[in-house]
Write an enzyme that holds these catalytic residues in place. Sequence first.
Site, PDB file in Angstrom:
ATOM      1  N   ASP A 247       0.875  -1.158   0.000  1.00 10.66           N
ATOM      2  CA  ASP A 247       0.000   0.000   0.000  1.00 10.66           C
ATOM      3  C   ASP A 247       0.920   1.218   0.000  1.00 10.66           C
ATOM      4  O   ASP A 247       2.110   1.126   0.312  1.00 10.66           O
ATOM      5  CB  ASP A 247      -0.941  -0.004   1.216  1.00 10.66           C
ATOM      6  CG  ASP A 247      -2.161   0.890   0.965  1.00 10.66           C
ATOM      7  OD1 ASP A 247      -2.133   1.689   0.010  1.00 10.66           O
ATOM      8  OD2 ASP A 247      -3.142   0.805   1.735  1.00 10.66           O
TER       9      ASP A 247
HETATM   10  C1  BGC Z   1      -5.012   3.276   0.016  1.00 15.60           C
HETATM   11  C2  BGC Z   1      -5.082   2.247  -1.094  1.00 15.60           C
HETATM   12  C3  BGC Z   1      -4.899   2.931  -2.419  1.00 15.60           C
HETATM   13  C4  BGC Z   1      -3.590   3.714  -2.414  1.00 15.60           C
HETATM   14  C5  BGC Z   1      -3.301   4.414  -3.731  1.00 15.60           C
HETATM   15  C6  BGC Z   1      -3.790   4.173  -0.090  1.00 15.60           C
HETATM   16  O1  BGC Z   1      -3.882   5.221   0.802  1.00 15.60           O
HETATM   17  O2  BGC Z   1      -5.039   2.621   1.265  1.00 15.60           O
HETATM   18  O3  BGC Z   1      -6.299   1.574  -1.056  1.00 15.60           O
HETATM   19  O4  BGC Z   1      -4.939   2.000  -3.462  1.00 15.60           O
HETATM   20  O5  BGC Z   1      -3.669   4.691  -1.393  1.00 15.60           O
HETATM   21  O6  BGC Z   1      -4.286   5.288  -4.122  1.00 15.60           O
END
Ligand code: BGC
Length: 682
Positions: A247
């Site tokens: 993530d």
């Molecule tokens: C989120 C993810 C997301 C990523 C990129 C993170 O803060 O938890 O679900 O895919 O950002 O946008």
Amino acid sequence: MKMMQTEIKKGMNEEEIDLFVKEALTELNLKEKVHLMSGNGFIKYIFIDRGLFKRAIPSGGVDRLGIPTFRFTDGPRGVIIPGSTCFPVSMARAATWDINLEEQVGNVIGKEVRAHGGNLFGGVCINILRHPAGGRAQESYGEDPFLLGEFGAALVRGVQQNNVMATIKHFAVNDQENARFKINVELDERTLREVYLPHFKRCVEEGCATVMSAYNKVRGEYCGHNSYLLRRILKDEWGFKGFVHSDWFRGLRDTLKGINGGLDVEMPRAKYYGKKLLKLVKSEQVPIDLIDDAARRIIRTTLKFTTKNDPIEYVKSMIGCKEHVSVARNVAEKSMVLLKNEDLILPLDIKKLKKLAVIGRLADLNNTGDHGSSNVRQDNIITPLRGIKDLMDSQIEIVYQDGVDLHTTINCVKDANAVVIVVGCSYKDEGEYIKLINITMGGDRDNLGLRNQDIQLINSVSEVNENVIVILIGGSAIMMEEWKNNVKGIIMAWYSGMEGGKALADILFGNINPSGKLPFTIPKDPVHLPYFDKNADEIEYGYYHGYTLFEKENIEPAFPFGFGLSYTSFLYENLQVNSNDNEIISSVEVKNTGIHKGDEIVQLYIGFENSEIDRPIKLLKGFSRVSLEPNETKKVTLKVKKSNLAWYNPQSKKWEIENIMYSVYIGGSSEVKDLLKDNLEF
Ligand code: BGC
């Protein structure tokens, strides 16, 4: 430059791809391999192209060998890039219980990802709804692992039909938001295997290309470093051949722990991988085999998707096109759940209706869900008020008040024949938790009911008008005890996407018969829910939550899992249950006994009658959506694989099937009075 003997070309089969990868691994230098292992387009995109959210972000790739980049964009309520089709949120889609429709949603998303120039969709969110306060509830598909698995798999299928890699996230046990960067979740092995992982496994079996690790810790180890989850379970036991990426930003915190743990790609930029990783390999603290394994996974997966022949040509005009928007409308129509319909107030009868009052601060707000990473930038939103006006303006008088001034509102609704009050949540109440210098967005819900101001509005309006219908907007359970008995109609309308207002109007006036059913339990009192602390550093997740908890403890919910009313009624008869070596095969006749055409969601649960271990009263193991004309009867057959009835024995470390009496329940909700039951022994 040495020439590669195998070449990248369209239509390569897996063997050819593997040959290419093998050769590439001897040809690539260490720096190039490590380069593949982190996002690298992000900084340029924000600061130079000012393109954050405006296009897919490229990473990986080695030009010298023609290895393509993977180009990330996010979801899940559509592609987040401006102009894309904005669907109802995943939780609403789960309420359709229509996996073919979810596959269609995935197909549209896949097409739009490609039309935007992307090839990786990071938006298959399948974290379980353990507690309705969970901030990102709306991005997922409810409280039941079986439902989650089937919906996740359908979205993966649809997206990947367009040669777009689908990412399932957030692996694993990522079920609360504010504390996501620090929380450690403790849970026993059975709970992990039976409750928190089956839906991930289901999507891996479906062939999902990539997995995003979660921010939180599980049993003391960050998920991005967690070799038990990433190496042992995902890659070794389940045989996952794709790549795992972190993530964003804080999904990896230590170079050595990440690479040893099984994290293949750091997103969205090289902070702990890149130079630091290179150094550790050079100093022999990280074996080159680990780098080769990650590089192999990345090149192989990217090539598998980019060399496949495309089924169609992807062009910009597809993005948010009419055909795609009509899928969003279809989902919205099928997702809304009719929770209460006293005196058959709905559908509204326009012959008896002269004046309709539409009230509430959410009635005319563009409110499609959270403002975090799932925010689809779409300006063309049909609000509830606009949907109602577009459908009815010329036929009845429609008045609108935002409800802030109670006195004016009361005067306005007094002589209306019916009042529609639109209340609930917005990105300010729930969603991805984002705290920037002066703003805080989303996060876990503090309040599981409505705001006091909304409760007061409903109760005051109900005192002067007896025909009140409440429309709830939100991504999970909203408690209703303070006002539920004072109104005649309640519809859970979700964050229903760009066409939500049209779907709602059609339901209110009977052009569409509501058919959605709850993908979670709505409690009467929060004390009935599992323990939740949004700021916890550590928490223990037990085996039971949702309907399994309510049933085990014999607690009556306000509305049970799987519940939803219709303008017609259905009769279930002639349950038959048989089995062969591998499956239980059950059938039932469902009859539409009312006067409206309607869709029913037939649900199958399995109970464990005389088990010697602690098992739920029953578990969802099958469902099917069926359309019936008035008086029509259809036979519905549902099959359950016997392997799906196994429990995880932590002693033997194996899935085991008990030789006990299994009950088969089939009906229109999880509530026993709605179910027919038969027993089967094996
Ligand atoms: C989120 C993810 C997301 C990523 C990129 C993170 O803060 O938890 O679900 O895919 O950002 O946008």
